[in-house]
Scaffold this active site. Structure first.
Site, PDB file in Angstrom:
ATOM      1  N   CYS A 111      47.146  36.270  39.741  1.00  0.00           N
ATOM      2  CA  CYS A 111      47.032  36.605  38.323  1.00  0.00           C
ATOM      3  C   CYS A 111      45.566  36.749  37.943  1.00  0.00           C
ATOM      4  CB  CYS A 111      47.671  35.517  37.462  1.00  0.00           C
ATOM      5  SG  CYS A 111      49.418  35.231  37.796  1.00  0.00           S
ATOM      6  N   GLN A 112      45.320  37.382  36.821  1.00  0.00           N
ATOM      7  CA  GLN A 112      43.970  37.591  36.334  1.00  0.00           C
ATOM      8  C   GLN A 112      43.792  36.909  34.983  1.00  0.00           C
ATOM      9  OE1 GLN A 112      41.376  39.565  37.965  1.00  0.00           O
ATOM     10  NE2 GLN A 112      42.797  39.271  39.671  1.00  0.00           N
TER      11      GLN A 112
END
Length: 255
Positions: free
Chosen positions: A2-3
């Site tokens: 994820c970012q």
């Protein structure tokens, strides 16, 4: 992976340049996105379990005139929990009369704490479960809203517990400050006078911040990977906790 994207500033600031850099990475992270940003004590919270590239909610956010002191955004690549709206970050809870916003990057294995208070997960992610536990333990540790320094000390004691179960990169804000914990991969950047131009690392987009800022402005950006090229991003050490207030890092604590 994820970012994550967080912003903390000393004056209401537009986060859309950084959000555009985050959205560029949405092709590999199609399991939802979200953003929460404070306007004084209020919170605007937009989430969608569809990818940021195609989401009409993302288009709405891109055209919304965001001016905020604290922002938390997330682009999801699911590891635990199905792709659904209730599993989309950032998550929000109320404690001591303030909204709290939380986003997590990582995977916690076997972290199943006992939740016996008002904080229960709606979805089935390890992230929301960890957030609920964190809110529960903060509530137990303090009778009322503590100072930022007191909160930082308590968080420094709590965060290593879930971090033992896997990767625990996170952003947390209550509108007063932005806390960031790096387990494996997190970076921060502080911009201040004299401001210059910045170019996104993943897209041909440049902004001259000197034309948009005042000499006293300060802005701190936290992201999983550096969003721009040629700026002095600082990598977190494993287990490091940083708290950002008024656009600068006030304190670092290493686990």
């Amino acid at each position: 992976m994820c970012q994550l994207l967080g912003m903390n500033a000393n004056t209401p600031t537009d986060v859309m340049f950084s959000f555009a850099g985050l959205a560029c990475r949405a092709d590999e992270h199609k399991d939802g996105f979200g953003i929460g940003f404070f306007e004084e004590r209020g919170l605007r919270h937009f989430i969608d379990h569809h990818g940021a590239r195609s989401s009409p909610v993302a288009e709405l956010v891109k055209h919304y005139p965001i001016k905020s002191l604290n922002v938390v955004a997330h682009i999801r690549k699911a590891t635990q929990g199905r792709v659904a709206l209730e599993n989309t970050h950032p998550f929000v809870r109320e404690l001591w009369g303030r909204y709290w916003v939380f986003a997590h990057n990582g995977d916690l294995k076997g972290f199943v704490p006992r939740l016996h208070g008002a904080f229960r997960p709606v979805g089935d992610t390890d992230s929301e479960r960890a957030f609920c536990w964190l809110m529960q333990e903060l509530d137990k540790a303090h009778a009322d809203l503590p100072t930022i320094d007191e909160l930082t000390c308590t968080l420094a004691e709590l965060l290593p517990l879930p971090a033992r179960h896997g990767t625990f990169n996170l952003l947390l804000s209550n509108g007063q400050a932005l806390w960031a914990h790096g387990s494996t991969k997190l970076h921060s950047l502080e911009r201040r006078h004299p401001f210059g131009a910045a170019t996104l690392a993943d897209e041909d987009l440049t902004v001259d911040f000197a034309a948009r800022t005042q000499p006293g402005d300060r802005v701190a950006i936290v992201a999983t990977e550096p969003l721009t090229a040629g700026e002095p991003w600082s990598a977190f050490a494993p287990g490091e906790l940083r708290v950002f207030v008024d656009g600068e890092c006030r304190l670092r604590r290493c686990g």
